[in-house]
Design a protein around this motif. Structure first.
Motif, PDB file in Angstrom:
ATOM      1  N   ALA A   1       2.643   5.870  -3.417  1.00 53.72           N
ATOM      2  CA  ALA A   1       3.363   6.785  -3.917  1.00 53.72           C
ATOM      3  C   ALA A   1       3.215   6.394  -5.396  1.00 53.72           C
ATOM      4  O   ALA A   1       3.074   7.733  -6.118  1.00 53.72           O
ATOM      5  N   ARG A   2       2.817   5.229  -5.922  1.00 48.35           N
ATOM      6  CA  ARG A   2       2.870   5.669  -7.878  1.00 48.35           C
ATOM      7  C   ARG A   2       1.547   6.318  -7.828  1.00 48.35           C
ATOM      8  O   ARG A   2       1.252   6.623  -8.749  1.00 48.35           O
ATOM      9  N   ALA A   3       0.387   6.215  -6.936  1.00 46.69           N
ATOM     10  CA  ALA A   3      -0.606   6.922  -7.131  1.00 46.69           C
ATOM     11  C   ALA A   3      -0.734   8.536  -6.951  1.00 46.69           C
ATOM     12  O   ALA A   3      -1.653   8.908  -7.509  1.00 46.69           O
ATOM     13  N   ALA A   4      -0.021   9.008  -6.329  1.00 47.35           N
ATOM     14  CA  ALA A   4       0.373  10.137  -5.705  1.00 47.35           C
ATOM     15  C   ALA A   4       0.941  10.915  -7.024  1.00 47.35           C
ATOM     16  O   ALA A   4       0.911  12.138  -7.082  1.00 47.35           O
ATOM     17  N   PHE A   5       2.576   9.664  -6.863  1.00 47.84           N
ATOM     18  CA  PHE A   5       3.733  10.789  -7.744  1.00 47.84           C
ATOM     19  C   PHE A   5       3.996  10.040  -9.404  1.00 47.84           C
ATOM     20  O   PHE A   5       4.905  10.655  -9.931  1.00 47.84           O
ATOM     21  N   GLY A   6       3.268   8.973  -9.626  1.00 48.92           N
ATOM     22  CA  GLY A   6       3.561   8.702 -11.170  1.00 48.92           C
ATOM     23  C   GLY A   6       4.720   8.331 -11.062  1.00 48.92           C
ATOM     24  O   GLY A   6       5.945   7.464 -10.746  1.00 48.92           O
ATOM     25  N   SER A   7       4.916   8.642 -11.938  1.00 50.39           N
ATOM     26  CA  SER A   7       7.190   8.680 -12.300  1.00 50.39           C
ATOM     27  C   SER A   7       8.342   9.029 -11.427  1.00 50.39           C
ATOM     28  O   SER A   7       9.120   8.435 -11.367  1.00 50.39           O
TER      29      SER A   7
ATOM     30  N   THR B   1       0.864  -1.161   0.059  1.00 46.44           N
ATOM     31  CA  THR B   1       0.163  -0.113   0.114  1.00 46.44           C
ATOM     32  C   THR B   1       0.643   1.047  -0.102  1.00 46.44           C
ATOM     33  O   THR B   1       0.353   2.326  -0.718  1.00 46.44           O
ATOM     34  N   GLY B   2       2.313   1.592   0.542  1.00 45.38           N
ATOM     35  CA  GLY B   2       2.961   2.790   0.699  1.00 45.38           C
ATOM     36  C   GLY B   2       3.669   2.538  -1.405  1.00 45.38           C
ATOM     37  O   GLY B   2       3.390   3.600  -1.258  1.00 45.38           O
ATOM     38  N   ASP B   3       4.065   1.684  -1.266  1.00 43.63           N
ATOM     39  CA  ASP B   3       3.978   1.720  -3.347  1.00 43.63           C
ATOM     40  C   ASP B   3       3.314   1.984  -3.611  1.00 43.63           C
ATOM     41  O   ASP B   3       2.849   2.807  -4.635  1.00 43.63           O
ATOM     42  N   GLY B   4       1.400   1.984  -3.468  1.00 41.50           N
ATOM     43  CA  GLY B   4       0.471   1.933  -3.568  1.00 41.50           C
ATOM     44  C   GLY B   4      -0.023   3.109  -4.046  1.00 41.50           C
ATOM     45  O   GLY B   4       0.320   4.083  -5.217  1.00 41.50           O
TER      46      GLY B   4
END
Length: 531
Positions: free
Chosen positions: A213-219, A208-211
């Motif tokens: 991070a990706r959902a918030a900041f993408g690239s 969920t931390g990675d989720g």
């Protein structure tokens, strides 16, 4: 001309007056006002201890909590005496139907357990406001959950577009990537024998931390991951230091925890600043906003600024009243991490533990997932509209194990009524979500049992129309990220059920503990089997 001796006397007198003024302020704040509030509460029949100077009930509460943490419990869903042993003790000693209060330092806090009063207070956000943050929590994050009034309304309006269902639909691939990474790690663990004992709690925390991070900041995912690591470090420090937060000036003492908090903060802010600046410059150069939370926030903020500029001649409101400043945007990004990651990770963990214990429901959920998606990647429409059994299970898990078992408010400006209680200015109020969720008058005599089919006809039917279900709060301040959390949790659960079955490990120790959220103190050990 005033002589030097007269001038010295005047300065000394002024110094004495200042010292006496601050001594009076301290005496009033740390003794006279608490004793006055105590008298008012006792006159209304509330039960609680007499105020102890400065510390209130914190010493006794900390002692009982430390003792409770040493004692695991059977795998039942009656665990309030473990997460709040001090309050549980006062409730038991107060007599049926009695309202109680406790002391958080010099602030008395009334416990509210009745669902109808909780709902009423949640709907009256101007009367029951968030408590002022202690220095450590303030350093960790401010953001939307802690704002009030016009500032809250501004941030809620700007953030709303990022959490609409049509926007969440764009994040499904992001969630899939993070879940797949985790499941591949589990596959390696079970590849030799077909099964393996796994503590899923750290894996789901990372997922969920990675989720987020990706959902918030993408690239900018790698930067996001580092921010998440630093915020997790800060959160752990805050938990260890909260018991000292009511000692005046403790935040500024040169102790190890304070130094680490500042060091982490000094690394987080430049990382967030660089990410936000890169995005703003790209948008100013004509690049389309990214389909992640930061991109949507920047777009929402830019649209609001554009409208202000277009209506500038006829509007009395300043741009700063309607758009986010740069520091506010940094706080919003930090809040993405703290709220988004924590809620989903604990919900998923308790869901897997309960399905490991209740194999019949695990089988029913898997059958529904396979009937809906087969072995294909779950799609948004199927997740949102076609998973009745999975949804029932998640609702029941959130009822028995709400991510935040209690939430606090404070009456800041003037005394107010709540039911038959008159709550004086300055008094805190703690709303026990867990008590509302286990109330037998609403949920029946089986309120403490895992029975997802109570939600077969929806939440309103399950609560008999009494609206006593608050896993994400209620009213105007209901959690803005609830759809985000549910979509991510459903996505992860579906993909897990497609590839694994799981049982409780004999080494699992049932020990719910409430830190910032409701977590498994000794991890979540299950036996994974390749499905």
């Amino acid at each position: 001309m005033i002589s030097k001796s007269a001038s010295g006397v005047a300065i000394a007198s002024l110094g004495c007056i200042i010292i006496l003024y601050w001594m009076w302020k301290l005496l009033k704040g740390l003794w006279l006002t608490p004793k006055k509030l105590e008298k008012c509460l006792k006159q209304q029949g509330l039960v609680g201890n007499s105020y102890k100077f400065l510390i209130g009930d914190m010493k006794e509460s900390s002692k009982l909590r430390n003792e409770a943490l040493q004692k695991p419990i059977p795998f039942t869903h009656d665990y309030y005496n473990r997460i709040q042993p001090f309050i549980h003790q006062i409730l038991n000693n107060s007599g049926a139907g009695k309202n109680i209060y406790t002391w958080l330092g010099p602030v008395p806090t009334i416990l509210i357990t009745q669902p109808e009063l909780i709902k009423d207070a949640f709907n009256r956000m101007n009367n029951f406001q968030k408590p002022r943050l202690n220095p450590y929590t303030q350093m960790l994050s401010t953001g939307l959950p802690n704002y009030e009034g016009q500032k809250w309304a501004k941030h809620r309006k700007l953030l709303n577009p990022a959490f609409q269902l049509d926007k969440l639909k764009l994040m499904i691939h992001t969630f899939e990537t993070c879940v797949t990474d985790t499941l591949n790690k589990w596959e390696k663990l079970v590849c030799k024998t077909g099964s393996s004992e796994v503590d899923i709690w750290p894996y789901l925390t990372t997922l969920t931390g990675d989720g987020i991070a990706r959902a918030a900041f993408g690239s900018s995912f790698e930067d996001g991951r580092r921010i998440f690591e630093l915020l997790t470090l800060q959160k752990d420090i805050v938990i260890s230091l909260l018991k000292y937060s009511y000692i005046p000036g403790f935040k500024y003492m040169p102790i190890k925890g304070n130094r680490k908090m500042k060091e982490a903060d000094n690394e987080i802010k430049p990382l967030l600043t660089n990410i936000i600046n890169r995005r703003r410059k790209a948008m100013e150069a004509g690049e389309a906003p990214k389909d992640d939370l930061l991109g949507m926030l920047l777009e929402s903020n830019a649209n609001e600024a554009r409208q202000v500029n277009e209506n500038e001649s006829g509007s009395s409101k300043r741009k700063s009243d309607l758009t986010m400043s740069f520091p506010e945007m940094i706080d919003a990004c930090k809040q993405f991490f703290l709220a988004g990651q924590e809620t989903t990770s604990v919900a998923l963990t308790w869901t897997m533990l309960l399905l490991a214990k209740h194999q019949d429901w695990q089988t029913r959920a898997r059958q529904e997932v396979l009937a809906t998606f087969g072995m294909n990647t779950p799609d948004f429409d199927g997740i949102h509209n076609r998973l009745k059994i999975v949804t029932m299970i998640l609702y029941e898990v959130l009822r028995l194990y709400p991510p935040v078992p209690a939430t606090s408010r404070r009456v800041h400006d003037r005394e107010t009524k709540l039911g038959d209680l008159v709550i004086p200015q300055g008094v805190g109020v703690s709303f026990s979500i867990l008590h509302a969720h286990l109330n037998p008058e609403i949920w029946g005599d089986d309120a403490k049992e895992f029975k997802p089919d109570r939600f077969a006809e929806g939440i309103a039917k399950a609560t008999k129309g009494n609206n006593s279900y608050f896993p994400f709060g209620w009213g105007p301040r209901i959690c803005i990220g609830q759809n985000f959390a549910l979509v991510e949790a459903k996505m992860a659960l579906c993909m897990i059920l497609q590839r694994f079955s799981f049982d409780l490990s004999p080494s699992y120790i049932h020990a719910p503990t409430s830190l910032i959220s409701l977590q498994p103190q000794h991890g979540a050990h299950i036996i994974l089997h390749r499905f």
